[in-house]
Design a protein around this motif. Structure first.
Motif, PDB file in Angstrom:
ATOM      1  N   THR A  69      -0.228  -3.669  -9.774  1.00 31.10           N
ATOM      2  CA  THR A  69      -0.585  -4.588  -8.693  1.00 31.10           C
ATOM      3  C   THR A  69      -1.117  -3.841  -7.486  1.00 31.10           C
ATOM      4  O   THR A  69      -0.421  -3.038  -6.870  1.00 31.10           O
ATOM      5  N   ARG A  70      -2.378  -4.148  -7.146  1.00 27.06           N
ATOM      6  CA  ARG A  70      -2.998  -3.557  -5.962  1.00 27.06           C
ATOM      7  C   ARG A  70      -3.938  -4.569  -5.347  1.00 27.06           C
ATOM      8  O   ARG A  70      -4.814  -5.116  -6.021  1.00 27.06           O
ATOM      9  N   LEU A  71      -3.730  -4.850  -4.051  1.00 31.33           N
ATOM     10  CA  LEU A  71      -4.632  -5.756  -3.350  1.00 31.33           C
ATOM     11  C   LEU A  71      -5.949  -5.043  -3.063  1.00 31.33           C
ATOM     12  O   LEU A  71      -5.978  -3.845  -2.811  1.00 31.33           O
ATOM     13  N   ALA A  72      -7.028  -5.804  -3.109  1.00 30.29           N
ATOM     14  CA  ALA A  72      -8.354  -5.238  -2.883  1.00 30.29           C
ATOM     15  C   ALA A  72      -8.468  -4.628  -1.497  1.00 30.29           C
ATOM     16  O   ALA A  72      -7.941  -5.156  -0.518  1.00 30.29           O
ATOM     17  N   GLY A  73      -9.158  -3.507  -1.433  1.00 32.82           N
ATOM     18  CA  GLY A  73      -9.441  -2.835  -0.169  1.00 32.82           C
ATOM     19  C   GLY A  73     -10.938  -2.811   0.072  1.00 32.82           C
ATOM     20  O   GLY A  73     -11.724  -3.394  -0.696  1.00 32.82           O
ATOM     21  N   SER A 126      -6.757 -11.992   0.006  1.00 32.83           N
ATOM     22  CA  SER A 126      -6.906 -10.689  -0.648  1.00 32.83           C
ATOM     23  C   SER A 126      -6.649 -10.879  -2.136  1.00 32.83           C
ATOM     24  O   SER A 126      -5.587 -11.361  -2.526  1.00 32.83           O
ATOM     25  N   GLU A 127      -7.616 -10.478  -2.953  1.00 37.67           N
ATOM     26  CA  GLU A 127      -7.449 -10.605  -4.399  1.00 37.67           C
ATOM     27  C   GLU A 127      -6.778  -9.354  -4.966  1.00 37.67           C
ATOM     28  O   GLU A 127      -6.891  -8.261  -4.407  1.00 37.67           O
ATOM     29  N   SER A 167       0.816  -1.225   0.000  1.00 38.11           N
ATOM     30  CA  SER A 167       0.000   0.000   0.000  1.00 38.11           C
ATOM     31  C   SER A 167       0.844   1.267   0.000  1.00 38.11           C
ATOM     32  O   SER A 167       0.316   2.374  -0.144  1.00 38.11           O
ATOM     33  N   GLU A 168       2.161   1.113   0.146  1.00 38.06           N
ATOM     34  CA  GLU A 168       3.057   2.277   0.172  1.00 38.06           C
ATOM     35  C   GLU A 168       3.176   2.920  -1.217  1.00 38.06           C
ATOM     36  O   GLU A 168       3.170   2.218  -2.231  1.00 38.06           O
ATOM     37  N   TYR A 192     -14.475  -8.005  -5.036  1.00 35.62           N
ATOM     38  CA  TYR A 192     -13.184  -8.650  -4.776  1.00 35.62           C
ATOM     39  C   TYR A 192     -13.128  -9.131  -3.331  1.00 35.62           C
ATOM     40  O   TYR A 192     -13.642  -8.469  -2.437  1.00 35.62           O
ATOM     41  N   THR A 193     -12.493 -10.262  -3.147  1.00 34.03           N
ATOM     42  CA  THR A 193     -12.314 -10.770  -1.787  1.00 34.03           C
ATOM     43  C   THR A 193     -11.246  -9.957  -1.085  1.00 34.03           C
ATOM     44  O   THR A 193     -10.163  -9.741  -1.615  1.00 34.03           O
ATOM     45  N   ASN A 194     -11.582  -9.494   0.112  1.00 35.15           N
ATOM     46  CA  ASN A 194     -10.648  -8.741   0.945  1.00 35.15           C
ATOM     47  C   ASN A 194     -10.927  -9.127   2.389  1.00 35.15           C
ATOM     48  O   ASN A 194     -11.642  -8.449   3.097  1.00 35.15           O
ATOM     49  N   SER A 195     -10.376 -10.279   2.785  1.00 36.18           N
ATOM     50  CA  SER A 195     -10.596 -10.762   4.145  1.00 36.18           C
ATOM     51  C   SER A 195      -9.259 -10.916   4.850  1.00 36.18           C
ATOM     52  O   SER A 195      -8.198 -10.674   4.270  1.00 36.18           O
ATOM     53  N   ALA A 196      -9.308 -11.354   6.102  1.00 36.24           N
ATOM     54  CA  ALA A 196      -8.073 -11.560   6.862  1.00 36.24           C
ATOM     55  C   ALA A 196      -7.234 -12.690   6.266  1.00 36.24           C
ATOM     56  O   ALA A 196      -6.028 -12.743   6.467  1.00 36.24           O
ATOM     57  N   ASP A 197      -7.881 -13.585   5.502  1.00 42.78           N
ATOM     58  CA  ASP A 197      -7.187 -14.760   4.992  1.00 42.78           C
ATOM     59  C   ASP A 197      -6.925 -14.748   3.483  1.00 42.78           C
ATOM     60  O   ASP A 197      -6.053 -15.468   3.001  1.00 42.78           O
TER      61      ASP A 197
END
Length: 198
Positions: free
Chosen positions: A111-115, A128-129, A100-101, A121-126
């Motif tokens: 490349t960016r993980l879902a927020g 992240s898409e 995220s930096e 998009y899946t964005n859980s503790a286990d």
């Protein structure tokens, strides 16, 4: 600056220096990150690392390497397994922080993980898409399920909590059983595996 960013895309050592300003390199770290860089670029398919504590193995293999590999290929299904779900999630939080930096976004803009704002998009503790790509960061504690998930890269870091667990035949057998019946069944012919132990 552009040259440094380009070097960061080519080698894990430079990526680590840019994303971790307080990183203290030694010759050992250069050798270690060189081997991990070959893994990141697919030249090494299976790798086992065994190092004493406090030598920076987790920083490179369990934090920087996953972020770097997802930057290189946002379609990767990358799983990190550890001795507990809590510890695996800790690695996940640290990887998300790196990704995220602003520096990371500049090195790997695709490349960016879902927020929380990314619906669909899946964005859980286990899990992240990766937004607009097929990749995911998957986190699993020893004994957790990976049902229905394809794994392109499996990183097993600290599968034993301490020496007592590592010396327990029962726990060692449970780790082997989990690997054979859960983790290995999610791998395919081109999957990569990295095992990191103290």
């Amino acid at each position: 600056i552009e040259a440094r960013i380009e070097l960061s895309r080519r080698h894990l050592t430079h990526f680590t220096e840019v994303t971790y300003p307080n990183y203290h390199r030694t010759k050992m770290h250069d050798i270690y990150s060189g081997i991990l860089n070959r893994f990141a670029h697919g030249d090494v398919k299976k790798l086992i690392i065994s190092m004493p504590p406090q030598h920076g193995k987790s920083e490179l293999s369990s934090r920087r390497l996953p972020a770097y590999m997802l930057g290189l290929n946002p379609d990767l299904q990358l799983a990190i397994a550890s001795y507990s779900q809590t510890f695996a999630r800790k690695f996940g939080r640290e990887i998300r922080r790196i990704m995220s930096e602003p520096k990371y976004k500049y090195i790997f803009p695709r490349t960016r993980l879902a927020g929380a704002i990314d619906r669909g998009y899946t964005n859980s503790a286990d899990v992240s898409e990766v937004v607009n790509h097929a990749g995911s960061l998957i986190l699993a504690g020893r004994g957790a399920g990976l049902t229905g998930m394809r794994v392109d890269v499996l990183i097993m870091a600290d599968m034993y909590k301490n020496a007592e667990e590592a010396n327990s035949p029962i726990i060692r057998d449970s780790v082997i059983e989990w690997y054979k019946t859960v983790a290995e069944t999610r791998l395919h012919n081109d999957s990569q595996q990295l095992i990191v132990f103290t």
